[in-house]
Design a protein around this motif. Structure first.
Motif, PDB file in Angstrom:
ATOM      1  N   THR A  45       0.855  -1.190   0.000  1.00 10.52           N
ATOM      2  CA  THR A  45       0.000   0.000   0.000  1.00 10.52           C
ATOM      3  C   THR A  45       0.892   1.242   0.000  1.00 10.52           C
ATOM      4  O   THR A  45       1.987   1.234   0.583  1.00 10.52           O
ATOM      5  N   ILE A  46       0.416   2.280  -0.662  1.00  8.99           N
ATOM      6  CA  ILE A  46       1.143   3.552  -0.687  1.00  8.99           C
ATOM      7  C   ILE A  46       0.915   4.246   0.649  1.00  8.99           C
ATOM      8  O   ILE A  46      -0.236   4.467   1.042  1.00  8.99           O
ATOM      9  N   VAL A  47       2.016   4.577   1.332  1.00  7.20           N
ATOM     10  CA  VAL A  47       1.874   5.283   2.604  1.00  7.20           C
ATOM     11  C   VAL A  47       2.458   6.689   2.546  1.00  7.20           C
ATOM     12  O   VAL A  47       2.247   7.497   3.446  1.00  7.20           O
ATOM     13  N   TYR A  48       3.198   7.006   1.455  1.00  2.00           N
ATOM     14  CA  TYR A  48       3.835   8.323   1.366  1.00  2.00           C
ATOM     15  C   TYR A  48       4.224   8.609  -0.078  1.00  2.00           C
ATOM     16  O   TYR A  48       4.718   7.717  -0.778  1.00  2.00           O
ATOM     17  N   THR A  49       3.991   9.836  -0.527  1.00  2.00           N
ATOM     18  CA  THR A  49       4.468  10.271  -1.850  1.00  2.00           C
ATOM     19  C   THR A  49       4.939  11.716  -1.777  1.00  2.00           C
ATOM     20  O   THR A  49       4.456  12.494  -0.952  1.00  2.00           O
TER      21      THR A  49
END
Length: 81
Positions: A45-49
């Motif tokens: 899962t994406i947790v930071y961008t």
């Protein structure tokens, strides 16, 4: 738009740091086992961008985060968002 991103796998309790120009495509690739490392941690899962003007800037930021070699640092970035 180029991105530096951090993914998380609950399955292996690990973070993955990368850079790309198409975040959705890259997440899809990680979640179908495209990469040897990320294959073991699916689903990710994406947790930071972070967004950048160029892919070079995104890759430089990726390396900066990786050089920290610190889970605490990564979790600090995530908690700020």
């Amino acid at each position: 738009m180029p991105y530096t991103y951090i993914l998380y796998s609950e399955k292996i309790d690990k973070y993955y740091i990368g850079a790309c120009t198409d975040m959705q495509r890259r997440l899809y690739e990680h979640n179908i086992g495209h990469s040897k490392f990320t294959k073991t941690g699916m689903p990710w899962t994406i947790v930071y961008t972070e967004e950048f003007d160029t892919l070079l800037q995104a890759k430089q930021r990726e390396l900066q985060i990786k050089k920290m070699k610190s889970r605490k640092y990564i979790e600090g970035l995530i908690s700020v968002r």
